[in-house]
Design a protein around this motif. Structure first.
Motif, mmCIF file in Angstrom:
data_model
loop_
_atom_site.group_PDB
_atom_site.id
_atom_site.type_symbol
_atom_site.label_atom_id
_atom_site.label_comp_id
_atom_site.label_asym_id
_atom_site.label_seq_id
_atom_site.Cartn_x
_atom_site.Cartn_y
_atom_site.Cartn_z
ATOM 1 N N LEU B 12 0.455 -6.123 2.794
ATOM 2 C CA LEU B 12 -0.956 -6.198 2.291
ATOM 3 C C LEU B 12 -1.473 -4.573 2.198
ATOM 4 O O LEU B 12 -2.209 -4.211 1.522
ATOM 5 C CB LEU B 12 -1.773 -7.025 3.231
ATOM 6 C CG LEU B 12 -1.328 -8.505 3.164
ATOM 7 C CD1 LEU B 12 -2.412 -9.549 3.954
ATOM 8 C CD2 LEU B 12 -1.364 -8.984 1.728
ATOM 9 N N THR B 139 -1.144 -9.172 -5.803
ATOM 10 C CA THR B 139 -2.298 -10.075 -6.493
ATOM 11 C C THR B 139 -3.694 -9.333 -5.967
ATOM 12 O O THR B 139 -4.615 -9.263 -7.211
ATOM 13 C CB THR B 139 -2.190 -11.503 -6.108
ATOM 14 O OG1 THR B 139 -0.816 -11.753 -6.250
ATOM 15 C CG2 THR B 139 -2.954 -12.237 -6.829
ATOM 16 N N LEU B 140 -3.909 -9.156 -4.751
ATOM 17 C CA LEU B 140 -5.279 -8.702 -4.533
ATOM 18 C C LEU B 140 -5.458 -7.290 -5.229
ATOM 19 O O LEU B 140 -6.838 -7.391 -5.865
ATOM 20 C CB LEU B 140 -5.264 -8.344 -2.624
ATOM 21 C CG LEU B 140 -5.272 -9.585 -1.906
ATOM 22 C CD1 LEU B 140 -5.097 -9.237 -0.588
ATOM 23 C CD2 LEU B 140 -6.351 -10.320 -2.228
ATOM 24 N N THR B 143 -6.280 -8.176 -8.935
ATOM 25 C CA THR B 143 -7.496 -8.907 -9.018
ATOM 26 C C THR B 143 -8.856 -7.876 -8.959
ATOM 27 O O THR B 143 -9.671 -7.921 -9.677
ATOM 28 C CB THR B 143 -7.398 -10.163 -8.357
ATOM 29 O OG1 THR B 143 -6.114 -10.551 -8.077
ATOM 30 C CG2 THR B 143 -8.602 -11.159 -8.547
#
Lengths: 186, 199
Positions: B12, B139-140, B143
């Motif tokens: 992350l 993805t974070l 997006t």
């Protein structure tokens, strides 16, 4: 020797399992993919020829000698049928634009000799500029035009600003389709 | 279990594939014009990454070192093709919007890199944790880029207009330069805040 065999065996097993898994997924999704593609085509055909009740694919060669050029390819043709009678023809062409081929569906009423609709199926034009040739304001210029029109940017068709090459590609496709189908008019 | 979270969180922030490792940028640039495309692409990457990491980790003692790369590629491309076929069948508009970038997940270096550097050396549970972390991290970021690009490029969010009719979209946001600029800004923000947190 055993090492080579072991290596080969590992690769073979992995590929075999992968092939099995893929065949399974392919069989499961095949029907659905085909029906989605058919649905999409039917919707597009109905849009470019709203009066047609059903559409049957026909051989391009029956429309006469197909002009061959690098910039424009004739791909498919469909007969639009209404009440058991042929009302018009829908042609799928690819015309080279700025970023690659622009695939168009062009509907022609062979009774009246006019363009009934035009739709961009695929394109790779610049987003925000050339991509506007796929939008209503530009395409609606072609609606109802007689097949004898010049289909030339600056004469009877207004180009999308900043996208002359893309606009010209669409107009050229229309012009060539009209030229081909002029003879089809009954 | 603590190890699981450790590896998950790694993807992350600390080793975010886009902002820190800077891999897989091609699909980020190309797909992030609209938020729904980003989410679709993110889901596809998470699925392919997790499944192939799990399988590669399970096979790690069986795969001969000389042919590991071909075997990884076969595994990754199998899952990618599955995603491609399933999307074509059940989500045709999304599949059309992402076009060539779904098949290109095969060569997305995030997946290959994680297979080679992590999944092929660690037990399955950790491999899955790492894959999920990397996938969610990807993805974070994509997006976050997509939200800004769609908002300023089209004046919309998830295809719903946000600004009044007279809004003129910023061309730069729709074209790849917008994504480059945003990635740069995000990298700067992440590095700055990580450095501050350390102090």
């Amino acid at each position: 020797m055993t090492k080579i065999l072991r290596t080969a065996l590992a690769l073979t097993v992995v590929c075999g399992v992968a092939a099995l898994a893929l065949s399974f997924v392919y069989v499961v999704t095949r029907e659905r993919i085909a029906s989605e593609a058919r649905k999409e085509l039917d919707e597009a055909l109905a849009l470019v020829f709203p009066e047609g009740e059903n559409f049957t694919p026909i051989d391009l060669a029956t429309l006469g000698p197909i002009p061959e050029s690098k910039e424009l390819q004739f791909l498919e043709a469909y007969e639009a049928i209404k009440g058991g009678k042929r009302q018009g023809i829908v042609v799928k062409v690819a015309s080279t634009g700025y970023g690659g081929p622009i695939v168009l569906l062009i509907g022609v009423d062979t009774e009246k000799g006019t363009i009934t609709g035009i739709r961009v199926l695929e394109h790779q034009e610049t987003p925000g500029l050339g991509s506007n040739v796929a939008a209503e304001p530009f395409l609606s210029q072609f609606l109802g035009k007689p097949l004898t029109s010049p289909f030339t940017i600056g004469e009877d068709v207004q180009a999308v600003s900043g996208a002359t090459i893309s606009s010209r590609a669409v107009a050229r496709a229309c012009g060539k389709v009209a030229e081909l189908l002029r003879g089809e008019r009954e | 279990m603590r190890e699981f979270w450790h590896y998950f969180k790694n993807g992350l922030l600390g080793e975010n594939p886009v902002l820190k490792l800077m891999i897989g940028l091609c699909s980020v640039l190309a797909v992030s014009v609209r938020v729904d495309n980003c989410l679709g692409m993110g889901m596809a990457v998470i699925f392919v990454l997790t499944c192939s990491s799990l399988v590669i980790s399970l096979m790690r003692n069986f795969v001969p070192n000389e042919v590991r790369i071909p075997i990884f590629i076969v595994v990754i491309s199998t899952f990618t093709t599955i995603v491609d076929l399933v999307m074509k069948a059940y989500l045709p508009p999304l599949s059309k919007a992402m076009g060539i970038f779904i098949p290109l997940i095969v060569v997305n270096c995030i997946i290959m890199a994680r297979a080679e550097a992590f999944a092929s050396r660690k037990p399955p549970l950790y491999a899955v944790a790492d894959a999920l972390g990397m996938g969610v991290g990807y993805t974070l970021v994509i997006t976050a880029i997509g939200v800004v690009r769609e908002l300023f490029g089209y004046g919309e969010f998830l295809s719903h207009p946000v600004f009044p009719e007279s809004f003129q979209g910023m061309m730069a946001m729709i074209l790849p330069p917008g994504a480059f600029l945003l990635i740069g800004i995000y990298i700067a923000i992440l590095n700055w805040s990580l450095r501050r947190a350390k102090r």
